[in-house]
Design a protein around this motif. Structure first.
Motif, PDB file in Angstrom:
ATOM      1  N   ARG A   1     102.665  58.497  89.642  1.00  0.00           N
ATOM      2  CA  ARG A   1     101.955  58.194  88.736  1.00  0.00           C
ATOM      3  C   ARG A   1     102.417  56.895  88.431  1.00  0.00           C
ATOM      4  NH1 ARG A   1     106.492  60.594  83.872  1.00  0.00           N
ATOM      5  NH2 ARG A   1     106.391  58.838  83.106  1.00  0.00           N
ATOM      6  N   ILE A   2     103.292  55.674  89.065  1.00  0.00           N
ATOM      7  CA  ILE A   2     103.090  54.342  88.330  1.00  0.00           C
ATOM      8  C   ILE A   2     101.770  53.535  89.075  1.00  0.00           C
ATOM      9  CG2 ILE A   2     105.451  52.398  89.002  1.00  0.00           C
ATOM     10  CD1 ILE A   2     106.337  54.245  86.801  1.00  0.00           C
ATOM     11  N   ASP A   3     101.760  54.208  90.416  1.00  0.00           N
ATOM     12  CA  ASP A   3     100.923  53.491  91.470  1.00  0.00           C
ATOM     13  C   ASP A   3      99.325  53.400  90.293  1.00  0.00           C
ATOM     14  OD1 ASP A   3     102.474  52.376  92.789  1.00  0.00           O
ATOM     15  OD2 ASP A   3     102.336  54.223  94.945  1.00  0.00           O
ATOM     16  N   GLN A   4      99.295  54.733  90.218  1.00  0.00           N
ATOM     17  CA  GLN A   4      98.188  55.243  88.888  1.00  0.00           C
ATOM     18  C   GLN A   4      98.202  53.967  87.834  1.00  0.00           C
ATOM     19  OE1 GLN A   4      95.976  56.095  91.118  1.00  0.00           O
ATOM     20  NE2 GLN A   4      94.942  56.510  89.201  1.00  0.00           N
ATOM     21  N   GLN A   5      99.141  53.458  86.905  1.00  0.00           N
ATOM     22  CA  GLN A   5      99.637  53.115  86.128  1.00  0.00           C
ATOM     23  C   GLN A   5      98.992  51.269  86.800  1.00  0.00           C
ATOM     24  OE1 GLN A   5     102.920  53.470  84.054  1.00  0.00           O
ATOM     25  NE2 GLN A   5     102.434  55.878  83.596  1.00  0.00           N
ATOM     26  N   HIS A   6      99.548  51.157  87.560  1.00  0.00           N
ATOM     27  CA  HIS A   6      99.435  49.157  88.174  1.00  0.00           C
ATOM     28  C   HIS A   6      98.495  49.358  88.428  1.00  0.00           C
ATOM     29  CE1 HIS A   6     104.335  49.365  89.065  1.00  0.00           C
ATOM     30  NE2 HIS A   6     104.261  49.625  88.426  1.00  0.00           N
ATOM     31  N   LYS A   7      97.394  50.097  89.314  1.00  0.00           N
ATOM     32  CA  LYS A   7      95.902  49.969  89.269  1.00  0.00           C
ATOM     33  C   LYS A   7      95.766  49.739  87.429  1.00  0.00           C
ATOM     34  CE  LYS A   7      96.125  52.654  93.447  1.00  0.00           C
ATOM     35  NZ  LYS A   7      95.466  53.570  93.685  1.00  0.00           N
ATOM     36  N   MET A   8      95.726  50.577  87.094  1.00  0.00           N
ATOM     37  CA  MET A   8      95.143  50.211  85.918  1.00  0.00           C
ATOM     38  C   MET A   8      95.487  49.226  85.135  1.00  0.00           C
ATOM     39  SD  MET A   8      93.180  51.672  83.544  1.00  0.00           S
ATOM     40  CE  MET A   8      92.999  53.069  83.092  1.00  0.00           C
ATOM     41  N   LEU A   9      96.706  48.345  85.250  1.00  0.00           N
ATOM     42  CA  LEU A   9      96.591  46.759  84.682  1.00  0.00           C
ATOM     43  C   LEU A   9      96.493  45.864  85.615  1.00  0.00           C
ATOM     44  CD1 LEU A   9     101.025  47.259  84.236  1.00  0.00           C
ATOM     45  CD2 LEU A   9      99.568  46.682  82.408  1.00  0.00           C
ATOM     46  N   ILE A  10      96.357  46.360  86.698  1.00  0.00           N
ATOM     47  CA  ILE A  10      95.346  45.335  87.286  1.00  0.00           C
ATOM     48  C   ILE A  10      94.225  45.456  87.194  1.00  0.00           C
ATOM     49  CG2 ILE A  10      94.111  44.679  89.979  1.00  0.00           C
ATOM     50  CD1 ILE A  10      96.557  45.537  90.455  1.00  0.00           C
ATOM     51  N   ASN A  11      93.227  46.139  86.528  1.00  0.00           N
ATOM     52  CA  ASN A  11      91.298  46.189  86.104  1.00  0.00           C
ATOM     53  C   ASN A  11      92.060  45.603  85.293  1.00  0.00           C
ATOM     54  OD1 ASN A  11      90.400  47.718  88.917  1.00  0.00           O
ATOM     55  ND2 ASN A  11      91.318  49.668  87.662  1.00  0.00           N
ATOM     56  N   ILE A  12      93.185  45.938  83.734  1.00  0.00           N
ATOM     57  CA  ILE A  12      92.696  45.247  83.069  1.00  0.00           C
ATOM     58  C   ILE A  12      92.984  43.862  82.349  1.00  0.00           C
ATOM     59  CG2 ILE A  12      94.039  45.163  79.616  1.00  0.00           C
ATOM     60  CD1 ILE A  12      94.427  48.434  80.308  1.00  0.00           C
ATOM     61  N   LEU A  13      94.084  43.086  83.867  1.00  0.00           N
ATOM     62  CA  LEU A  13      93.899  41.719  83.823  1.00  0.00           C
ATOM     63  C   LEU A  13      93.343  41.318  84.280  1.00  0.00           C
ATOM     64  CD1 LEU A  13      96.976  39.787  83.569  1.00  0.00           C
ATOM     65  CD2 LEU A  13      97.567  40.668  86.097  1.00  0.00           C
ATOM     66  N   ASN A  14      92.377  42.127  85.337  1.00  0.00           N
ATOM     67  CA  ASN A  14      91.784  41.405  85.708  1.00  0.00           C
ATOM     68  C   ASN A  14      90.081  41.187  84.627  1.00  0.00           C
ATOM     69  OD1 ASN A  14      92.210  40.859  88.561  1.00  0.00           O
ATOM     70  ND2 ASN A  14      91.440  42.566  89.368  1.00  0.00           N
ATOM     71  N   ASP A  15      90.301  41.994  83.835  1.00  0.00           N
ATOM     72  CA  ASP A  15      89.264  41.948  82.848  1.00  0.00           C
ATOM     73  C   ASP A  15      89.709  41.089  81.905  1.00  0.00           C
ATOM     74  OD1 ASP A  15      87.542  44.090  83.374  1.00  0.00           O
ATOM     75  OD2 ASP A  15      88.793  45.562  81.744  1.00  0.00           O
ATOM     76  N   ALA A  16      90.731  40.782  81.865  1.00  0.00           N
ATOM     77  CA  ALA A  16      90.757  39.553  80.581  1.00  0.00           C
ATOM     78  C   ALA A  16      91.392  38.420  81.352  1.00  0.00           C
ATOM     79  CB  ALA A  16      92.481  39.900  80.601  1.00  0.00           C
ATOM     80  N   ASN A  17      91.777  37.994  82.246  1.00  0.00           N
ATOM     81  CA  ASN A  17      91.059  36.986  83.441  1.00  0.00           C
ATOM     82  C   ASN A  17      89.940  36.233  83.327  1.00  0.00           C
ATOM     83  OD1 ASN A  17      90.899  35.041  84.963  1.00  0.00           O
ATOM     84  ND2 ASN A  17      92.477  35.566  86.284  1.00  0.00           N
ATOM     85  N   GLN A  18      89.039  37.646  83.925  1.00  0.00           N
ATOM     86  CA  GLN A  18      87.234  37.637  83.561  1.00  0.00           C
ATOM     87  C   GLN A  18      86.685  36.986  81.992  1.00  0.00           C
ATOM     88  OE1 GLN A  18      85.702  37.548  86.744  1.00  0.00           O
ATOM     89  NE2 GLN A  18      84.334  35.918  85.582  1.00  0.00           N
ATOM     90  N   CYS A  19      87.470  37.634  80.930  1.00  0.00           N
ATOM     91  CA  CYS A  19      86.839  37.600  79.808  1.00  0.00           C
ATOM     92  C   CYS A  19      87.071  35.903  79.732  1.00  0.00           C
ATOM     93  CB  CYS A  19      87.715  38.030  78.621  1.00  0.00           C
ATOM     94  SG  CYS A  19      87.877  37.785  77.330  1.00  0.00           S
ATOM     95  N   PHE A  20      88.970  34.925  79.869  1.00  0.00           N
ATOM     96  CA  PHE A  20      89.053  33.765  79.621  1.00  0.00           C
ATOM     97  C   PHE A  20      88.367  33.107  80.470  1.00  0.00           C
ATOM     98  CE2 PHE A  20      91.992  36.003  77.278  1.00  0.00           C
ATOM     99  CZ  PHE A  20      93.138  34.672  76.378  1.00  0.00           C
ATOM    100  N   ARG A  21      87.920  33.302  81.671  1.00  0.00           N
ATOM    101  CA  ARG A  21      87.366  32.503  82.380  1.00  0.00           C
ATOM    102  C   ARG A  21      85.449  32.245  82.194  1.00  0.00           C
ATOM    103  NH1 ARG A  21      87.550  34.120  89.047  1.00  0.00           N
ATOM    104  NH2 ARG A  21      88.996  33.723  88.667  1.00  0.00           N
ATOM    105  N   ASP A  22      84.915  33.387  81.371  1.00  0.00           N
ATOM    106  CA  ASP A  22      84.540  33.269  81.187  1.00  0.00           C
ATOM    107  C   ASP A  22      83.614  32.197  80.223  1.00  0.00           C
ATOM    108  OD1 ASP A  22      83.255  34.127  83.247  1.00  0.00           O
ATOM    109  OD2 ASP A  22      82.813  36.385  82.262  1.00  0.00           O
ATOM    110  N   GLY A  23      84.761  32.102  79.146  1.00  0.00           N
ATOM    111  CA  GLY A  23      84.902  31.303  77.656  1.00  0.00           C
ATOM    112  C   GLY A  23      84.655  32.051  76.905  1.00  0.00           C
ATOM    113  N   LEU A  24      84.467  33.554  76.412  1.00  0.00           N
ATOM    114  CA  LEU A  24      84.431  34.292  75.331  1.00  0.00           C
ATOM    115  C   LEU A  24      85.445  33.971  74.061  1.00  0.00           C
ATOM    116  CD1 LEU A  24      84.133  38.045  76.905  1.00  0.00           C
ATOM    117  CD2 LEU A  24      82.332  36.330  76.984  1.00  0.00           C
ATOM    118  N   ASN A  25      84.920  34.419  73.017  1.00  0.00           N
ATOM    119  CA  ASN A  25      84.696  33.807  72.097  1.00  0.00           C
ATOM    120  C   ASN A  25      86.687  34.460  71.785  1.00  0.00           C
ATOM    121  OD1 ASN A  25      85.224  36.356  70.245  1.00  0.00           O
ATOM    122  ND2 ASN A  25      82.837  36.819  69.980  1.00  0.00           N
TER     123      ASN A  25
END
Length: 142
Positions: free
Chosen positions: A20-44
């Motif tokens: 359960r925790i490993d699945q949640q960590h995988k999801m956190l990594i995905n969300i964190l990567n999405d956020a990282n990409q959002c900032f890297r791409d300079g979205l509004n």
């Protein structure tokens, strides 16, 4: 382990042995990567604030899940100092993420590299240290 602000990848080195925790960590990594990409791409700023809300919301859910497992697994009964330290780490992360979110809402500039250096390093170091220690505790009980 210092990882900087690059995108994270799940590996078995991050596994706690608690599905359960490993699945949640995988999801956190995905969300964190999405956020990282959002900032890297300079979205509004609106898109950046929204992705930070998603990250904070899921992080809160995840921390609650871990803390429920700590309670039901007797972690605080057997290792009260470890449980307190673990929860303090959760609260410190939540405070820092909320501070960044508030700065975004107020239109303050965010240092992308500092933000994701902090978020990535915190997640990896917390999982590989504190969470894995907790995982060993739970796995030894079964």
């Amino acid at each position: 382990m210092r990882v900087g602000h690059e995108l994270l990848k799940w590996s078995d080195a991050l596994a706690t042995g608690i599905a359960r925790i490993d699945q949640q960590h995988k999801m956190l990594i995905n969300i964190l990567n999405d956020a990282n990409q959002c900032f890297r791409d300079g979205l509004n700023a609106e898109a950046q604030a929204r992705i930070m809300e998603d990250l904070i919301g899921y992080t809160t859910y995840h921390f609650d899940s871990e803390e429920e497992l700590m309670e039901s697994g007797g972690y605080g009964d057997r290792l009260p100092d470890e449980e307190k330290r673990h929860v303090r780490e959760h609260r410190a992360f939540a405070k820092a993420a909320s501070d960044y979110q508030l700065a975004l809402r107020q239109g303050k500039p965010i240092d992308y590299e500092m933000l994701f250096g902090f978020l990535n390093n915190w997640l990896v170091n917390h999982v590989m240290g504190t969470d894995q220690k907790f995982g060993r505790f739970l796995n030894e009980k079964t």
